[in-house]
Design a protein around this motif. Structure first.
Motif, PDB file in Angstrom:
ATOM      1  N   GLN A   1       0.833  -1.186   0.000  1.00 41.26           N
ATOM      2  CA  GLN A   1       0.000   0.000   0.000  1.00 41.26           C
ATOM      3  C   GLN A   1       0.873   1.244   0.000  1.00 41.26           C
ATOM      4  OE1 GLN A   1      -3.262   0.285  -0.228  1.00 41.26           O
ATOM      5  NE2 GLN A   1      -3.667  -1.932  -0.247  1.00 41.26           N
ATOM      6  N   VAL A   2       0.352   2.258  -0.699  1.00 40.13           N
ATOM      7  CA  VAL A   2       1.043   3.539  -0.780  1.00 40.13           C
ATOM      8  C   VAL A   2       0.097   4.625  -0.275  1.00 40.13           C
ATOM      9  CG1 VAL A   2       2.053   5.236  -2.325  1.00 40.13           C
ATOM     10  CG2 VAL A   2       2.479   2.789  -2.703  1.00 40.13           C
ATOM     11  N   GLN A   3       0.605   5.510   0.526  1.00 38.55           N
ATOM     12  CA  GLN A   3      -0.181   6.628   1.036  1.00 38.55           C
ATOM     13  C   GLN A   3       0.475   7.935   0.617  1.00 38.55           C
ATOM     14  OE1 GLN A   3       1.156   4.307   3.542  1.00 38.55           O
ATOM     15  NE2 GLN A   3      -0.524   2.974   2.874  1.00 38.55           N
ATOM     16  N   LEU A   4      -0.374   8.919   0.323  1.00 35.42           N
ATOM     17  CA  LEU A   4       0.091  10.268   0.016  1.00 35.42           C
ATOM     18  C   LEU A   4      -0.489  11.218   1.048  1.00 35.42           C
ATOM     19  CD1 LEU A   4      -0.383  10.466  -3.872  1.00 35.42           C
ATOM     20  CD2 LEU A   4       1.615   9.711  -2.584  1.00 35.42           C
ATOM     21  N   LEU A   5       0.333  12.083   1.566  1.00 35.37           N
ATOM     22  CA  LEU A   5      -0.101  13.057   2.557  1.00 35.37           C
ATOM     23  C   LEU A   5       0.211  14.453   2.046  1.00 35.37           C
ATOM     24  CD1 LEU A   5      -1.310  13.627   5.320  1.00 35.37           C
ATOM     25  CD2 LEU A   5       0.998  13.521   6.271  1.00 35.37           C
ATOM     26  N   GLU A   6      -0.841  15.215   1.807  1.00 37.33           N
ATOM     27  CA  GLU A   6      -0.696  16.589   1.310  1.00 37.33           C
ATOM     28  C   GLU A   6      -0.785  17.571   2.461  1.00 37.33           C
ATOM     29  OE1 GLU A   6      -3.358  15.747  -2.707  1.00 37.33           O
ATOM     30  OE2 GLU A   6      -3.233  17.758  -1.860  1.00 37.33           O
ATOM     31  N   SER A   7      -0.123  18.707   2.282  1.00 34.04           N
ATOM     32  CA  SER A   7      -0.228  19.788   3.248  1.00 34.04           C
ATOM     33  C   SER A   7       0.089  21.107   2.560  1.00 34.04           C
ATOM     34  CB  SER A   7       0.733  19.565   4.419  1.00 34.04           C
ATOM     35  OG  SER A   7       2.071  19.545   3.975  1.00 34.04           O
ATOM     36  N   GLY A   8      -0.293  22.210   3.213  1.00 25.94           N
ATOM     37  CA  GLY A   8       0.121  23.522   2.756  1.00 25.94           C
ATOM     38  C   GLY A   8      -0.959  24.406   2.169  1.00 25.94           C
ATOM     39  N   GLY A   9      -2.168  23.914   2.017  1.00 22.68           N
ATOM     40  CA  GLY A   9      -3.221  24.760   1.470  1.00 22.68           C
ATOM     41  C   GLY A   9      -3.682  25.800   2.471  1.00 22.68           C
ATOM     42  N   GLY A  10      -4.579  26.672   2.024  1.00 21.76           N
ATOM     43  CA  GLY A  10      -5.112  27.673   2.927  1.00 21.76           C
ATOM     44  C   GLY A  10      -5.700  28.854   2.190  1.00 21.76           C
ATOM     45  N   LEU A  11      -5.939  29.914   2.940  1.00 25.20           N
ATOM     46  CA  LEU A  11      -6.506  31.151   2.407  1.00 25.20           C
ATOM     47  C   LEU A  11      -5.386  32.180   2.263  1.00 25.20           C
ATOM     48  CD1 LEU A  11      -8.890  33.050   1.706  1.00 25.20           C
ATOM     49  CD2 LEU A  11      -9.081  33.504   4.174  1.00 25.20           C
ATOM     50  N   VAL A  12      -5.309  32.804   1.110  1.00 23.61           N
ATOM     51  CA  VAL A  12      -4.270  33.795   0.856  1.00 23.61           C
ATOM     52  C   VAL A  12      -4.855  34.923   0.021  1.00 23.61           C
ATOM     53  CG1 VAL A  12      -3.440  32.620  -1.223  1.00 23.61           C
ATOM     54  CG2 VAL A  12      -1.872  34.088   0.086  1.00 23.61           C
ATOM     55  N   GLN A  13      -4.329  36.110   0.199  1.00 27.41           N
ATOM     56  CA  GLN A  13      -4.781  37.258  -0.582  1.00 27.41           C
ATOM     57  C   GLN A  13      -4.189  37.216  -1.987  1.00 27.41           C
ATOM     58  OE1 GLN A  13      -3.813  40.788   1.644  1.00 27.41           O
ATOM     59  NE2 GLN A  13      -5.659  40.632   2.895  1.00 27.41           N
ATOM     60  N   PRO A  14      -4.858  37.836  -2.940  1.00 22.89           N
ATOM     61  CA  PRO A  14      -4.274  37.927  -4.290  1.00 22.89           C
ATOM     62  C   PRO A  14      -2.871  38.515  -4.244  1.00 22.89           C
ATOM     63  CG  PRO A  14      -6.547  38.635  -4.327  1.00 22.89           C
ATOM     64  CD  PRO A  14      -6.200  38.431  -2.883  1.00 22.89           C
ATOM     65  N   GLY A  15      -1.983  37.905  -5.013  1.00 19.99           N
ATOM     66  CA  GLY A  15      -0.591  38.324  -5.012  1.00 19.99           C
ATOM     67  C   GLY A  15       0.262  37.595  -4.009  1.00 19.99           C
ATOM     68  N   GLY A  16      -0.361  36.820  -3.140  1.00 23.19           N
ATOM     69  CA  GLY A  16       0.368  36.102  -2.110  1.00 23.19           C
ATOM     70  C   GLY A  16       0.946  34.798  -2.608  1.00 23.19           C
ATOM     71  N   SER A  17       1.545  34.063  -1.669  1.00 24.08           N
ATOM     72  CA  SER A  17       2.220  32.805  -1.997  1.00 24.08           C
ATOM     73  C   SER A  17       1.794  31.695  -1.052  1.00 24.08           C
ATOM     74  CB  SER A  17       3.742  32.984  -1.896  1.00 24.08           C
ATOM     75  OG  SER A  17       4.213  33.945  -2.814  1.00 24.08           O
ATOM     76  N   LEU A  18       1.849  30.480  -1.563  1.00 24.99           N
ATOM     77  CA  LEU A  18       1.650  29.276  -0.765  1.00 24.99           C
ATOM     78  C   LEU A  18       2.588  28.199  -1.293  1.00 24.99           C
ATOM     79  CD1 LEU A  18      -2.243  28.875  -0.393  1.00 24.99           C
ATOM     80  CD2 LEU A  18      -0.617  29.382   1.431  1.00 24.99           C
ATOM     81  N   ARG A  19       2.930  27.265  -0.419  1.00 28.87           N
ATOM     82  CA  ARG A  19       3.740  26.121  -0.822  1.00 28.87           C
ATOM     83  C   ARG A  19       3.023  24.850  -0.399  1.00 28.87           C
ATOM     84  NH1 ARG A  19       9.268  23.553   1.496  1.00 28.87           N
ATOM     85  NH2 ARG A  19      10.280  22.982  -0.481  1.00 28.87           N
ATOM     86  N   LEU A  20       2.743  24.009  -1.393  1.00 33.73           N
ATOM     87  CA  LEU A  20       2.112  22.724  -1.136  1.00 33.73           C
ATOM     88  C   LEU A  20       3.176  21.627  -1.079  1.00 33.73           C
ATOM     89  CD1 LEU A  20      -0.945  22.899  -3.576  1.00 33.73           C
ATOM     90  CD2 LEU A  20      -0.733  23.800  -1.254  1.00 33.73           C
TER      91      LEU A  20
END
Length: 121
Positions: free
Chosen positions: A1-20
């Motif tokens: 079995q293989v599992q994937l775990l995502e993180s890093g989403g959220g709410l950001v203002q236009p022009g901002g940055s996020l890292r997933l």
């Protein structure tokens, strides 16, 4: 079995940055292409960016110059750095990983659970 775990989403203002981030674990022999997809309400899931094990990348035209995909093969992890975010980037983001697994043996695509990215003022 293989599992994937995502993180890093959220709410950001236009022009901002996020890292997933998306980390794969389990019965992994090797990992081929790793990628990110997104699905906005009422729209089909679309490719955002992908990277082969050798480092070749592919980006959707709408994110070129703003998003950067990278991977750490030692950690079985893929990242998506998102800069200059726009409201139209709002979607659920999913990672997809092509894994040659040992249990069960074979090459299969695995999907993460999805992480919400909302770009709004």
């Amino acid at each position: 079995q293989v599992q994937l775990l995502e993180s890093g989403g959220g709410l950001v203002q236009p022009g901002g940055s996020l890292r997933l981030s998306c980390a794969a674990s389990g019965s992994i022999f090797s990992i081929n292409t790793m990628g990110w997809y997104r699905q906005a309400p009422g729209k089909q899931r679309e490719l955002v960016a992908a990277m082969t094990r050798g480092g070749t990348t592919n980006y959707a035209d709408s994110v070129k110059g703003r998003f950067t995909i990278s991977r750490d093969n030692g950690k079985n992890t893929v990242y998506l750095q998102m800069n200059s975010l726009k409201p139209e980037d709002t979607a659920v983001y999913y990672c997809k990983v092509a894994v040659l697994s040992t249990q069960p043996f074979g090459l299969s695509d695995y999907w993460g659970q999805g992480t919400q990215v909302t770009v709004s003022s």
